[in-house]
Design a protein around this motif. Structure first.
Motif, PDB file in Angstrom:
ATOM      1  N   LYS A 251       0.833  -1.205   0.000  1.00 55.18           N
ATOM      2  CA  LYS A 251       0.000   0.000   0.000  1.00 55.18           C
ATOM      3  C   LYS A 251       0.869   1.256   0.000  1.00 55.18           C
ATOM      4  CE  LYS A 251      -3.870  -2.184   2.428  1.00 55.18           C
ATOM      5  NZ  LYS A 251      -4.635  -2.239   3.703  1.00 55.18           N
ATOM      6  N   ILE A 252       1.868   1.269   0.874  1.00 52.18           N
ATOM      7  CA  ILE A 252       2.762   2.433   0.946  1.00 52.18           C
ATOM      8  C   ILE A 252       3.493   2.614  -0.378  1.00 52.18           C
ATOM      9  CG2 ILE A 252       4.813   3.356   2.084  1.00 52.18           C
ATOM     10  CD1 ILE A 252       3.899   1.883   4.617  1.00 52.18           C
ATOM     11  N   THR A 254       2.553   1.589  -3.362  1.00 52.27           N
ATOM     12  CA  THR A 254       1.627   2.026  -4.405  1.00 52.27           C
ATOM     13  C   THR A 254       1.375   3.531  -4.331  1.00 52.27           C
ATOM     14  OG1 THR A 254       0.535  -0.128  -4.368  1.00 52.27           O
ATOM     15  CG2 THR A 254      -0.676   1.687  -5.357  1.00 52.27           C
ATOM     16  N   VAL A 255       1.072   3.989  -3.132  1.00 52.32           N
ATOM     17  CA  VAL A 255       0.817   5.428  -2.957  1.00 52.32           C
ATOM     18  C   VAL A 255       2.060   6.241  -3.301  1.00 52.32           C
ATOM     19  CG1 VAL A 255       0.278   7.212  -1.261  1.00 52.32           C
ATOM     20  CG2 VAL A 255      -0.968   5.047  -1.230  1.00 52.32           C
ATOM     21  N   LEU A 258       2.690   6.237  -7.240  1.00 49.93           N
ATOM     22  CA  LEU A 258       1.728   7.080  -7.947  1.00 49.93           C
ATOM     23  C   LEU A 258       1.928   8.553  -7.616  1.00 49.93           C
ATOM     24  CD1 LEU A 258      -1.509   4.902  -7.582  1.00 49.93           C
ATOM     25  CD2 LEU A 258       0.013   5.099  -9.562  1.00 49.93           C
ATOM     26  N   GLY A 259       2.236   8.821  -6.348  1.00 50.55           N
ATOM     27  CA  GLY A 259       2.460  10.209  -5.948  1.00 50.55           C
ATOM     28  C   GLY A 259       3.684  10.809  -6.616  1.00 50.55           C
TER      29      GLY A 259
END
Length: 925
Positions: A251-252, A254-255, A258-259
């Motif tokens: 999750k970290i 992925t964020v 994308l960020g």
């Protein structure tokens, strides 16, 4: 009369058999009529466990893709496909498909536990209906049916015993009790555990000896087995620490990806750069930041761990369970067959003249009998010892068998132990049968508490040609004896106080004690086979000795328990045996300190039942031994430990263990003595049923997690560095130092040739001398993140400087990018050796101790030469040949990066050791 199916069978053991007959509307002699049986079958349903509803095939398949890391991989595959790199895209999607397939197969296997339970009750049953004996399928049994039981039968439903003749039932699979239980039709108190309900026979248990009859009081889901089935179905299958941490990490990641990609695109647009080129750069950043090799690395590292565990006799059924073992903080272990041999063994013989020790463990007739001075005991010189061993072996209905080198007992384990003890003294079963052929028997019963046999013919060693032998409970056999055999073989008046004192001393050591006695018969025809009667034995027997036996601890159990304690892992024994037996074994294997009081350290099922939900966790944390516990209580114990944040490994072999095995962080079943239900519910199966193998598996699990951590610590700096290089190029409006296709080359080839070699890394020294990881410790610790950012910074700075140095020196753009590409790979190769240990120097762990890593580095170098100098690859990847002086600069930067990491490692280790031991000089990594 109408009947109602009770929600529990608890009430039936409190009632007399007549009251049960009235309650069930049954006939204790003629059974039910066919009409009543049909009506009740329609009303209560078949005697089978319910089939659990499962998700459909499509839902189960889609569920395998519901994971953040899978989302990242799918995105990576889509990006690479959009870039036209169809081969790389196919590889990524192939990884996704393989992971989904493995997950689907493992989920299907996990559900087999319920099917295993259902299969336990599918058998045939002998019933009386309409006054006639019939054989019906167990599915057709209904409450009130009159069921007949004989030796070898599997009990087909929960029964209230109404008649019994020397009926013994093996309930170990249900209750954990290590020895068969005698059954009768008496009335029992209400508050009594399942293991102590002598007037009940439960579905799925096995009749060992005798015969009897019982009324069906529970079928299908209303049986004790049905309650366990419900618990198995309700038990939550927990995510492993690894899957939880990978989910958080994904999750970290992925964020973050994308960020950063969005930020890169935004910065490029603000600088007025071409939107298409900026978007391409943002895609390149995303591709670079995604660790495509991580899923394969996780799977392969776990698979290698599985292979290593298999060599140490632990078979893994679910891959993530490998790593879970490494994080285990509590091991809940069964006693019988895990900490012990599950083979009753005579360890000593007391006679009126002396004490003797018996060596050798288990049922193998290997060992000897010697006195307390360690002198071999010649049985001809010790008449009482000889007759005690002969009595134990001849007054005996068990048999020894041997198959492929493994000895076993057919019959009662206690009788088997006495056979083996005699064989160790040279009195094998064949010789005993020849010297003392049996002529008549008074069988053992729970009322008389002894067995007696009549032996003799012309070959008998007794002058008269006949001898009576007795074995049984000490107090009962002693009541038959007026004499005892002295050292010269002469009958002297029995010293009852000395016999009882010796028996009490042995029992206090957790040993089971049986007495033996004999009596030479004065005339050859005094007793015949038809008139041999127990009334003729009273006050006429001669006590020959006491035999003390125990299910001995496994040879490696104590050392394995000590190793777990050293590793910071608590070990707790959970057993269906009595508290005294469990306490004695716990003391021998190191679970209890003999110099400390056992108050609070040993809890029974009754103690647990009296504890409130608030009191239970603290009591469970403190105690080390749990005796006479029920299946529900085993599950409750596991849940209480998990509520306190523990990662629990639970061992078991019986049906009663299945719910707890499934609820635990890792369920460990016994491969030799375990039921199929336990194996299906477990994550790991021991092929030798030995607790020492659990300790070995924990050690391997820690090594697996170490290697996964090392891979992540190695691969992330490259991914972060690639992303930051792209970001820097956009921020400064410069050309990209590496292209998306080159990034894919780096990520895919290095992951296979370099990173995966860490999966073969041997375990580091002292791995079992450190405490377990805290369950809430993140996958990436603060120290590890600092290391990753340090190496990422070195990669960014080195590649950026080299790329622009080459351009300034007149190199073409493809040549400068080729130099940056090779720098990334060479720094990864140097850093790889540092990652073999996150705290120690590669020289201290042995530079060549992982030969696969050397092979991988050489293979990667060959690949780098190919992408640099092979024209076809130059065309595909936009590379170009570079000169020797460029290689020299690449090597110098890579070695400098390796030196910086080594210095950082040394400083961190020195600070850590200095904090632990202030004022003590520390050594470097």
């Amino acid at each position: 009369m109408p009947i109602t199916m009770p929600s529990s069978t608890a009430a039936h053991h409190e009632l007399t058999s007549h009251e049960v007959v009235l309650r069930l509307g049954a006939d204790p002699h003629r059974g039910l009529t066919d009409q009543k049986a049909a009506e009740r079958l329609a009303r209560f349903g078949p005697n089978s466990l319910p089939v659990a509803r499962t998700a459909g095939l499509a839902v189960r398949i889609v569920r395998q893709f519901h994971h953040p890391l899978i989302y990242v991989l799918i995105a990576a595959g889509a990006v690479t496909a959009a870039l036209g790199e169809y081969v790389d895209s196919a590889v990524i999607f192939g990884v996704v498909a393989i992971n989904a397939l493995v997950g689907f197969i493992q989920e299907s296997k996990a559900e087999a536990a319920l099917e295993g339970l259902r299969s336990m009750v599918r058998t045939q049953a002998k019933v009386i209906r309409d006054g006639r004996r019939r054989t019906v399928l167990s599915d057709e049994l209904v409450p009130g049916d009159l069921v007949l039981l004989e030796a070898g039968d599997k009990v087909p439903a929960d029964l209230r015993i109404i008649r019994a003749t020397e009926l013994w039932v093996d309930e170990s699979a249900l209750t954990g009790e290590s020895t068969p239980t005698v059954k009768d039709d008496g009335v029992l108190p209400g508050a009594i555990s399942v293991a102590d309900r002598r007037n009940m026979a439960y579905s799925g248990t096995l009749v060992t000896t005798g015969s009897g009859a019982g009324l069906v009081v529970g079928t299908g889901a209303e049986t004790e087995l049905g309650e366990i089935h419900r618990l198995v179905g309700a038990a939550e299958t927990l995510d492993t620490p690894l899957t939880k941490k990978l989910a958080e990490f994904s999750k970290i990641l992925t964020v973050g990806i994308l960020g950063l990609a969005a930020l890169t695109f935004g910065v490029g647009l603000l600088r007025g750069q071409d939107a298409v080129e900026t978007f391409t750069a943002a895609i390149a950043l995303a591709v670079g930041a995604i660790p495509e090799g991580l899923p394969a690395a996780v799977t392969i590292t776990l698979a290698i761990g599985v292979a290593r565990m298999a060599r140490r006799r632990a078979v893994i059924r679910r891959l993530p369970a490998v790593e879970t073992l490494g994080g285990t903080t509590v091991i809940c272990t069964d006693k019988t067959g895990t900490l012990t041999e599950n083979q009753m063994t005579v360890t000593g013989v007391w006679t009126p003249e002396a004490r003797f020790e018996v060596t050798g463990l288990g049922y193998a007739p290997e060992g000897s009998v010697h006195d307390v001075h360690d002198n071999a005991a010649a049985i001809d010189s010790h008449p009482a010892l000889r007759w005690s061993l002969l009595g134990g072996a001849a007054c005996n209905d068990a048999a020894l068998t041997e198959h492929e080198g493994r000895w076993d007992v057919v019959g009662d384990p206690t009788e088997g132990a006495m056979l083996v003890a005699a064989a160790k003294a040279g009195l094998g079963p064949g010789q005993v049968a020849q010297v003392l052929p049996r002529r008549a028997t008074i069988p053992f019963s729970s009322e008389r508490q002894y067995m007696a046999t009549l032996h003799g013919d012309a070959t008998s060693p007794v002058s008269s040609g006949q001898v009576v032998l007795v074995k049984g409970a000490v107090e009962r056999v002693l009541s038959l004896c007026a004499y005892q055999l002295d050292g010269k073989g002469v009958a002297a008046p029995v010293d009852r106080a000395a016999v009882l004192a010796a028996a009490a001393e042995l029992a206090g050591q957790g040993l089971r004690v049986l007495a033996t006695a004999m009596r030479p018969v004065g005339g050859t025809n005094e007793f015949g086979p038809t008139d041999f009667d127990e009334r003729l034995l009273s006050d006429r027997m001669v006590l020959t000795g006491l035999q003390a036996m125990v299910d001995p601890p496994r040879a490696a159990a104590a050392a394995a328990v000590a190793a777990c304690h050293t590793a910071g892992i608590a070990v707790k024994m959970i057993t269906g045996d009595h508290a005294a037996t469990a306490t004695a074994i716990a003391g021998r294997v190191g679970l209890l300190d003999p110099h400390e009081p056992v108050e609070g350290m040993v809890l029974t099922g009754a103690d647990l039942a009296a504890l409130s939900s608030e009191e239970l966790p603290e009591a469970v944390e403190r105690a080390s031994v749990f005796a006479r516990v029920s299946p529900e209580q085993k599950l409750r114990l596991v849940e209480a430990l998990q509520a306190r944040g523990h990662v629990v490994a639970m061992t078991g072999d019986g049906v009663n263990d299945a719910p707890a095995l499934r609820q635990a962080g890792i369920g460990v079943a016994m491969g030799l003595g375990g039921t199929e239900v336990a194996k299906d519910a477990a994550d790991m199966v021991l092929t030798d049923d030995d607790f020492a193998t659990v300790e070995a598996a924990v050690e391997e699990g820690r090594g697996v997690f170490d290697n996964l951590t090392k891979f992540i610590a190695w691969t992330l700096p490259t991914n972060i560095g690639e992303g930051l290089v792209i970001f820097a190029a956009i921020v400064f409006g410069a050309a990209l130092p590496i292209l998306p296709t080159q990034i894919l080359w780096i990520n895919m080839t290095t992951a296979v040739a370099l990173g995966l070699m860490l999966a073969f890394e041997p375990k580091e020294a002292g791995i079992m001398a450190r405490p377990p990881r805290a369950p809430d410790q993140p996958l990436l610790t603060r120290a590890l993140m600092v290391r990753i950012l340090l190496v990422s910074s070195l990669l960014v700075a080195g590649s950026w400087w080299l790329f622009h140095w080459e351009l300034a020196a007149g190199a073409s753009l493809p040549e400068a990018r080729t130099a940056a590409l090779n720098l990334f790979v060479l720094v990864e190769a140097v850093y790889l050796f540092s990652c073999r240990s996150l705290t120690r120097s590669v020289w201290r762990i042995g530079f060549f101790s992982n030969r696969w890593l050397i092979v991988g580095v050489l293979a990667q170098l060959v690949g780098q030469l190919a992408i640099t100098y092979v024209p076809a690859m130059n065309t595909i990847f936009d590379t170009a040949p570079i000169s020797g002086d460029v290689w020299l600069r690449i090597l110098m930067i890579a070695l400098a990066a390796g030196l910086v990491v080594a210095v950082d490692k040394r400083l961190r280790r020195s600070r850590t050791l200095g904090n632990q031991h202030p004022g003590v000089e520390t050594i470097g990594p």
